[in-house]
Write an enzyme that holds these catalytic residues in place. Structure first.
Site, short mmCIF file in Angstrom:
data_model
loop_
_atom_site.label_atom_id
_atom_site.label_comp_id
_atom_site.label_asym_id
_atom_site.label_seq_id
_atom_site.Cartn_x
_atom_site.Cartn_y
_atom_site.Cartn_z
N GLY A 33 -8.31 11.95 40.22
CA GLY A 33 -7.68 10.83 39.50
C GLY A 33 -7.45 9.67 40.45
O GLY A 33 -6.98 9.87 41.57
N ARG B 93 1.21 16.21 35.87
CA ARG B 93 0.57 17.53 35.79
C ARG B 93 1.61 18.65 35.82
O ARG B 93 2.52 18.61 35.01
CB ARG B 93 -0.46 17.69 36.91
CG ARG B 93 -1.68 18.45 36.45
CD ARG B 93 -2.65 18.65 37.56
NE ARG B 93 -3.60 17.56 37.68
CZ ARG B 93 -4.72 17.46 36.96
NH1 ARG B 93 -5.01 18.37 36.08
NH2 ARG B 93 -5.53 16.45 37.14
O1 F6P Z 1 -3.52 13.89 38.84
C1 F6P Z 1 -3.28 12.63 38.31
C2 F6P Z 1 -3.22 12.70 36.80
O2 F6P Z 1 -2.98 11.40 36.32
C3 F6P Z 1 -2.20 13.69 36.24
O3 F6P Z 1 -0.89 13.19 36.24
C4 F6P Z 1 -2.76 13.92 34.86
O4 F6P Z 1 -2.37 15.16 34.36
C5 F6P Z 1 -4.25 13.88 35.09
O5 F6P Z 1 -4.45 13.14 36.29
C6 F6P Z 1 -5.04 13.27 33.98
O6 F6P Z 1 -6.38 13.38 34.31
P1 F6P Z 1 -7.56 12.64 33.56
O7 F6P Z 1 -7.48 11.19 33.92
O8 F6P Z 1 -8.79 13.29 34.10
O9 F6P Z 1 -7.33 12.87 32.11
#
Ligand code: F6P
Length: 332
Positions: free
Chosen positions: A21, A182
């Protein structure tokens, strides 16, 4: 007196990538990596789209000017991805062969726990120097008090929730607001403390719906008008919507929900994140210059420290429960 660029060239070639991310401050860290590397006489290549780009040979040369005017920008100018293929032996073999073909002898990886895991495995399997730089809004990485992006994400959430508080108070409504993070509650707790939330729900302290409802009711009885309940997403992004319905049925007052979602990942990095990124990015290159490998750079009690990947990967830094009880005490 300003330092001069070292005239010595040909120290070798460093590759740099951002993975997982994106986090505000990644660009500031890339700038620090590229400029420190060139200062020390290295050539630098940027690998686009994280480990995916590494396996596909998606590479660009980076110069001093490639990283001009990016310190203030959110996201990552190199692009990022979450790569499943890099978890396979074949994927990593392809990546290493390409690194060899480009004469890259050291790699700097910017990202969260998945990124550090990939970096740890690659550097164990193949003769390549690898240093990690912690970037995640979740702030859950072991070995550092702060990850790049966290401070900005908290500020973004606080700014949004302050606005929601205005409308909550005007209507006497209860709001259930979900933030990211998360499986840890750093982002939720820090935000809750800063906005004066009435209640916060984090993965480290499981929710008892009856307690939540009792507490909201007690607040209403004490004359509270609007109430803000912050919940961490946990492994169920969007669950704030269901919780809001449950609360509304029990309390018999207007309840609304808001899921802040990806807006917390964007935006211009705070000054703290830019400074952290500049310091950690520069130190990553200095470690390469000292022939170090298999380390993540982190910040502990205001000092930069080096932590072996083996002490970071597979662990998770949990939120401070003392802050949870403080939110509770301050919301009476
Ligand atoms: O790890 C960063 C994060 O923003 C988390 O807080 C969240 O659960 C996840 O990434 C979301 O991931 P994606 O953008 O792949 O949906």
């Amino acid at each position: 007196m300003r330092m001069k660029l070292k005239s010595k060239k040909g120290n070798g070639k460093i590759g740099v990538l951002t993975s997982g991310g994106d986090a505000p401050g990644m660009n500031a860290a890339l700038r620090a990596v590229v400029r420190t590397a060139i200062f020390h006489g290295y050539d630098v290549v940027g690998i686009r789209n994280g480990y995916d780009g590494l396996m596909k040979g998606n590479v660009v040369p980076l110069t001093l000017r490639s990283v001009g005017n990016i310190i203030q920008r959110g996201g990552t100018f190199l692009g990022t991805s979450r790569s499943k293929e890099f978890r396979t032996k074949d994927g990593r073999a392809r990546a290493f062969n390409l690194l060899k073909a480009w004469d890259v002898s050291a790699l700097i990886t910017l990202g969260g726990d998945g990124t550090m895991m990939g970096a740890g495995i690659l550097s164990k399997e193949y003769p390549i120097q690898v240093i990690g730089v912690p970037c995640t809004i979740d702030n859950d990485l072991f070995g550092t008090d702060f990850s790049i992006g966290y401070d900005t994400a908290v500020n973004t959430a606080v700014e949004s929730i302050d606005k929601i508080r205005d409308t909550a108070d005007s209507h006497g409504r209860i709001f259930v607001i979900e933030v990211m993070g998360r499986n840890t509650g750093h982002l939720a707790l820090e935000t809750a403390l800063a906005v004066g939330a009435e209640y916060v729900v984090i993965p480290e302290a499981p929710l008892k719906t009856a307690d939540l409802i009792r507490k909201i009711q007690e607040g209403v009885n004490r004359g509270k008008t609007g109430s803000i309940i912050i919940v961490a997403e946990k492994d169920r992004p969007g669950w704030a919507l269901t919780l809001a319905e449950v609360v509304e049925k029990s309390i018999k007052r207007d309840v609304r929900a808001a899921v802040l979602g990806h807006l917390q990942r964007g935006g211009s990095p705070s000054s703290s994140d830019r400074n952290l990124a500049s310091r950690l990015g520069a130190r990553a290159v200095e470690l390469i210059a000292k022939n170090k490998t298999r380390l993540m750079v982190g910040m502990k009690c205001g000092q930069i420290q080096e932590v072996p990947f083996s002490s970071v990967v597979g662990k998770r830094r949990h939120a401070d429960l003392e802050k949870l009880s403080l939110v509770d005490r301050l919301s009476i």
